[in-house]
Design a protein around this motif. Structure first.
Motif, short mmCIF file in Angstrom:
data_model
loop_
_atom_site.label_atom_id
_atom_site.label_comp_id
_atom_site.label_asym_id
_atom_site.label_seq_id
_atom_site.Cartn_x
_atom_site.Cartn_y
_atom_site.Cartn_z
N GLY A 75 69.75 3.97 -72.28
CA GLY A 75 69.93 2.42 -72.92
C GLY A 75 70.98 3.54 -74.37
N ALA A 80 65.77 6.30 -77.90
CA ALA A 80 65.38 7.54 -77.29
C ALA A 80 66.78 8.55 -78.11
N CYS A 139 68.49 4.98 -64.27
CA CYS A 139 67.42 4.61 -65.45
C CYS A 139 65.81 4.26 -64.64
N VAL A 205 53.16 4.87 -76.15
CA VAL A 205 54.63 5.37 -75.15
C VAL A 205 52.77 5.17 -73.52
N ASN A 449 58.96 7.20 -83.15
CA ASN A 449 59.65 6.85 -82.88
C ASN A 449 60.78 5.67 -84.01
#
Ligand SMILES: Cc1cc2nc3c(=O)[nH]c(=O)nc-3n(C[C@H](O)[C@H](O)[C@H](O)COP(=O)(O)OP(=O)(O)OC[C@H]3O[C@@H](n4cnc5c(N)ncnc54)[C@H](O)[C@@H]3O)c2cc1C
Length: 461
Positions: A75, A80, A139, A205, A449
């Motif tokens: 990313g 992340a 990715c 998630v 996050n």
């Protein structure tokens, strides 16, 4: 400096230690990494399946410890990065391709499947998964869905969101839901799947992803057009769109980008100050008519046009685009790649503004990107820490110019940490608050996050 660490609540060392102890007990020590290198800042949980994710989210909620989901870590906006420490929830171990259904044109995958592996598996069945972020060799689908990844083929086929039919998602605390469907149509309840796509790991998630596939094209042709300068190339893009042509991609590289690529050993006509790479494809129907019109349309003002259908020769035409990331990374010690989008009719204005801003701040830059979508990656390059304030001012200027042109701050890389301070340039405070309320509905304690998307105080616009 605008890109600073976000202001987030850091968990106590004791809370993290308690969470790690419980995680080790529940998952086994081999799935929890607390090495010397990371001990002070975060621990890593290596999820092998849905139950591991559920357990991690349950235990971390109990101990008030933040969790940052991670796929391949490619990313571009720091999504992340564990801004508040706590636990990094690594999903690369969940790499099963659960199902490819040839009749219903569906793939069901775990989030750690590498995008290129899905491309290959679909192709082996005569099917096609179009989204192609240029990091596809590394990715992962979970990261692609969380960022709503695009790529060159988005011009014809659209971005990841268009291919996500349903999600299995685990929320902070461990509740698991299924959103969406396996059918082509379906309007039951809110479209929570679309909300989760592009949510940058802040709402839930993903533990399983149901994707739409299409039949693979039977013929593809690549066209490379060279131009003396980027304004002439951008005008060719505008002509192509105005004519209603839909090649599957329309990629632009400017003079500075070509220079970097030449240094990597890729031969490009020295007269060229811009390059357009385009492709057409079709299934069980001749592509020549479209290819000819496209070549004619790109021809005006060009130095040369080359078209190839043979796979190996097409790959040679892609050489410049494929080496681009490495080539530009080698130019200077530091590089920051921005990802702005403007209405396609304003591409030339964006390129002019970027050049003007960078000249004013004496900052080196180069530009390339998915011109067909108006999505350009303006890269800022510098060697010395002392240049950083000028780079920050140039980035700030680019964001303001983009919004003034009717554009948007991010086309495919997301907001993450690096663009959070600019969100207020594009969105009204009330609308930002509404989105924060949505976040609270999914994650009332703000542990998933944290520090991403929303401005946290530092230099926020
Ligand atoms: C050379 C290069 C070229 C690139 N080209 C493109 C391009 O053409 N188009 C494009 O769109 N992007 C591109 N990118 C950016 C990047 O590859 C994409 O954003 C990609 O989607 C990130 O995937 P990842 O697996 O690396 O995710 P990560 O970086 O690990 O994570 C990205 C985000 O997803 C979240 N996340 C990860 N897994 C989950 C999960 N299971 N559930 C919920 N959230 C999760 C993370 O918290 C984070 O916020 C490029 C990057 C590089 C380095």
């Amino acid at each position: 400096m605008l890109i600073a660490a976000p202001e987030v609540r850091i968990p106590s060392k004791e809370a993290v230690e308690r969470a790690v102890r419980d995680l080790e007990q529940r998952l086994g020590p081999s799935k929890v990494d607390v090495t010397e290198a990371t001990r002070e800042t975060y621990a890593v949980v290596f999820a092998a399946g849905r139950d591991d994710i559920k357990a991690a989210l349950e235990i971390c909620q109990q101990h008030d410890v933040p969790v940052t989901p991670r796929a391949a870590g490619t990313g571009r906006t720091g999504g992340a990065v564990p801004a508040a420490g706590g636990i990094v929830l690594a999903t690369h171990g969940m790499s099963n391709l659960v199902e490819i259904d040839k009749n219903d044109l569906i793939a069901v995958v775990q989030p750690g499947v590498i995008t290129g592996d899905l491309h290959a598996a679909a192709l082996a069945e005569g099917l096609f998964y179009p989204p192609d972020p240029q990091s596809w060799k590394t990715c992962m689908i979970g990261g692609n869905v969380a960022e709503n990844a695009g790529g060159p083929r988005a011009f014809k086929y659209g971005v990841t969101r268009e291919y996500v039919l349903g999600l299995e998602v685990a929320l902070m605390g461990g509740r698991i839901f299924r959103t969406g469907k396996r059918t082509v149509k379906g309007v039951t309840g809110y479209d929570v799947t679309s909300l989760l796509v592009g949510s940058e790991g802040t709402l839930g998630v993903f533990t399983e992803i149901t994707l739409k596939l299409v039949h693979a094209p039977t013929e593809i042709a690549t066209v490379m057009a060279l131009y003396p300068d980027v304004r002439i190339a951008a005008a060719a893009v505008e002509r192509t769109i105005a004519k209603g042509l839909v090649p599957r991609c329309l990629e632009l590289m400017d003079a500075q980008t070509l220079e970097a690529i030449r240094r990597q050993g890729v031969a490009i006509d020295p007269r060229a100050g811009a390059l357009l790479l385009s492709e057409v494809d079709g299934r069980n129907a001749p592509i020549d008519p479209l290819l000819n019109v496209l070549a004619d349309t790109l021809d005006a003002g060009s130095i040369s046009i080359t078209a190839e259908k043979d796979a190996a020769k097409r790959e040679q035409l892609w050489a410049a685009r494929s080496t681009l990331s490495i080539a530009t990374r080698k130019l200077t010690k530091y590089k920051l790649s921005e990802d702005v989008v403007v209405p396609r009719s304003r591409l030339v204005e964006l390129l002019d503004q970027a050049a003007r801003i960078c000249e004013g701040e004496k900052v080196r830059h180069l530009t390339y990107g998915h011109a067909g979508d108006g999505n350009m990656h303006v890269n800022f390059l510098w060697n010395d820490e002392g240049e950083r304030p000028a780079v920050d001012r140039a980035i700030d200027g680019l964001m303001r110019a983009t919004v003034a042109l009717g554009g948007t701050l991010s086309g495919e890389h997301g907001i993450g940490i690096t663009k959070a301070a600019y969100l207020g340039l594009e969105q009204a405070p009330d609308f930002i608050k509404l989105q924060q309320d949505v976040k609270k509905a999914f994650d009332p304690s703000g542990l998933l996050n944290p520090g991403k998307i929303f401005p946290t105080g530092h230099g926020a616009c």
